[in-house]
Design a protein around this motif. Structure first.
Motif, mmCIF file in Angstrom:
data_model
loop_
_atom_site.group_PDB
_atom_site.id
_atom_site.type_symbol
_atom_site.label_atom_id
_atom_site.label_comp_id
_atom_site.label_asym_id
_atom_site.label_seq_id
_atom_site.Cartn_x
_atom_site.Cartn_y
_atom_site.Cartn_z
ATOM 1 N N PRO A 58 0.814 -1.215 0.000
ATOM 2 C CA PRO A 58 0.000 0.000 0.000
ATOM 3 C C PRO A 58 0.849 1.268 0.000
ATOM 4 C CG PRO A 58 0.050 -0.937 2.193
ATOM 5 C CD PRO A 58 0.792 -1.886 1.296
ATOM 6 N N THR A 59 0.334 2.286 -0.666
ATOM 7 C CA THR A 59 0.925 3.619 -0.647
ATOM 8 C C THR A 59 -0.015 4.515 0.138
ATOM 9 O OG1 THR A 59 1.857 3.272 -2.844
ATOM 10 C CG2 THR A 59 1.695 5.550 -2.084
ATOM 11 N N VAL A 60 0.518 5.261 1.100
ATOM 12 C CA VAL A 60 -0.318 6.136 1.915
ATOM 13 C C VAL A 60 -0.699 7.368 1.095
ATOM 14 C CG1 VAL A 60 -0.451 7.532 4.013
ATOM 15 C CG2 VAL A 60 0.762 5.338 4.043
ATOM 16 N N VAL A 61 -1.998 7.572 0.921
ATOM 17 C CA VAL A 61 -2.513 8.742 0.210
ATOM 18 C C VAL A 61 -2.698 9.888 1.195
ATOM 19 C CG1 VAL A 61 -4.463 9.645 -1.139
ATOM 20 C CG2 VAL A 61 -3.643 7.299 -1.522
ATOM 21 N N SER A 62 -3.289 9.580 2.361
ATOM 22 C CA SER A 62 -3.465 10.597 3.402
ATOM 23 C C SER A 62 -3.597 9.927 4.756
ATOM 24 C CB SER A 62 -4.699 11.466 3.129
ATOM 25 O OG SER A 62 -5.884 10.699 3.262
ATOM 26 N N ALA A 63 -3.181 10.646 5.779
ATOM 27 C CA ALA A 63 -3.331 10.195 7.171
ATOM 28 C C ALA A 63 -3.651 11.434 7.988
ATOM 29 C CB ALA A 63 -2.049 9.538 7.668
ATOM 30 N N ALA A 108 -12.027 7.401 -1.900
ATOM 31 C CA ALA A 108 -11.647 6.043 -1.494
ATOM 32 C C ALA A 108 -12.662 5.045 -2.059
ATOM 33 C CB ALA A 108 -11.611 5.930 0.022
ATOM 34 N N LEU A 109 -12.153 3.960 -2.579
ATOM 35 C CA LEU A 109 -13.016 2.908 -3.108
ATOM 36 C C LEU A 109 -13.263 1.879 -2.032
ATOM 37 C CD1 LEU A 109 -11.363 2.361 -6.596
ATOM 38 C CD2 LEU A 109 -13.408 3.677 -6.078
ATOM 39 N N ARG A 110 -14.426 1.258 -2.104
ATOM 40 C CA ARG A 110 -14.725 0.193 -1.159
ATOM 41 C C ARG A 110 -14.006 -1.074 -1.579
ATOM 42 N NH1 ARG A 110 -21.066 0.137 -0.876
ATOM 43 N NH2 ARG A 110 -20.822 0.635 -3.055
ATOM 44 N N ASP A 156 -10.088 2.926 2.740
ATOM 45 C CA ASP A 156 -10.279 3.892 3.816
ATOM 46 C C ASP A 156 -10.220 3.139 5.147
ATOM 47 O OD1 ASP A 156 -13.063 6.152 4.620
ATOM 48 O OD2 ASP A 156 -11.164 5.816 5.617
ATOM 49 N N TYR A 157 -9.138 3.329 5.898
ATOM 50 C CA TYR A 157 -8.980 2.670 7.188
ATOM 51 C C TYR A 157 -9.195 3.661 8.314
ATOM 52 C CZ TYR A 157 -7.281 -1.760 5.352
ATOM 53 O OH TYR A 157 -7.192 -2.975 4.733
ATOM 54 N N ARG A 158 -9.758 3.156 9.419
ATOM 55 C CA ARG A 158 -9.978 3.963 10.618
ATOM 56 C C ARG A 158 -9.315 3.277 11.804
ATOM 57 N NH1 ARG A 158 -14.405 7.384 9.095
ATOM 58 N NH2 ARG A 158 -14.269 7.375 6.833
ATOM 59 N N ILE A 213 -6.082 6.813 4.293
ATOM 60 C CA ILE A 213 -6.440 6.363 2.950
ATOM 61 C C ILE A 213 -5.165 5.813 2.328
ATOM 62 C CG2 ILE A 213 -7.363 6.993 0.682
ATOM 63 C CD1 ILE A 213 -9.401 7.428 2.894
ATOM 64 N N VAL A 214 -5.233 4.555 1.878
ATOM 65 C CA VAL A 214 -4.097 3.940 1.198
ATOM 66 C C VAL A 214 -4.542 3.468 -0.168
ATOM 67 C CG1 VAL A 214 -2.937 3.221 3.329
ATOM 68 C CG2 VAL A 214 -4.498 1.641 2.190
ATOM 69 N N GLU A 215 -3.561 3.330 -1.053
ATOM 70 C CA GLU A 215 -3.827 2.805 -2.391
ATOM 71 C C GLU A 215 -2.984 1.551 -2.564
ATOM 72 O OE1 GLU A 215 -4.737 5.372 -5.986
ATOM 73 O OE2 GLU A 215 -2.635 4.780 -6.323
#
Length: 145
Positions: free
Chosen positions: A76-81, A139-141, A120-122, A111-113
């Motif tokens: 995974p690549t981190v898009v945002s945290a 974010a895609l499901r 979308d992780y919480r 959010i990771v890709e």
């Protein structure tokens, strides 16, 4: 008899207080300083807002492990945290039929890709990620699990 007189007076006073004040020609008057006006609060945002932050390595490792468990082999690549104060224990991603703590929870939205999809992780207080399965902008499901 005296009780009936008091009851009649109270009823008459109650009826008088229910009549709205009016100005000239039956127009409603402007409220006096003694009258209270109710103000409506603006609606709460639908998604909690957060502040950008660095993703700790143990949280990234937990996301990688969860993705592997879902059959996603790509790193995974981190898009945002971002650090977020969620409105309740659902972490902004409630599931039907599940009850949650009704208190604000400090946590993180990440959010990771991976493999051409966004996830979308919480996180709540710990390092256990929860994949948010509902549609979130950007974010895609996940289609697996």
């Amino acid at each position: 008899m005296r009780r009936l007189g008091c009851l009649f007076a109270l009823t008459l006073l109650g009826a008088c207080s229910m009549t709205p004040p009016s100005g000239p020609a039956g127009q409603p008057s402007t409220p006096s300083p003694q009258q209270t006006r109710f103000q409506t609060a603006p609606p709460l945002p639908t998604a909690p807002s957060g502040t950008p932050t660095e993703l700790p390595s143990q949280k990234l490792a937990a996301i990688e492990s969860d993705l592997r468990g879902r059959g996603v082999a790509a790193a995974p690549t981190v898009v945002s945290a971002e650090n977020v104060r969620f409105n309740d224990g659902s972490l902004g991603c409630p599931q039907p039929g599940v009850q949650y703590t009704q208190a604000q929870v400090d946590g993180m939205r990440v959010i990771v890709e991976a493999g051409g999809k966004r996830y979308d992780y919480r996180f709540g207080q710990g390092d256990v990620p929860r994949l948010c399965e509902r549609a979130v902008p950007g974010a895609l499901r996940s289609s697996t699990r």
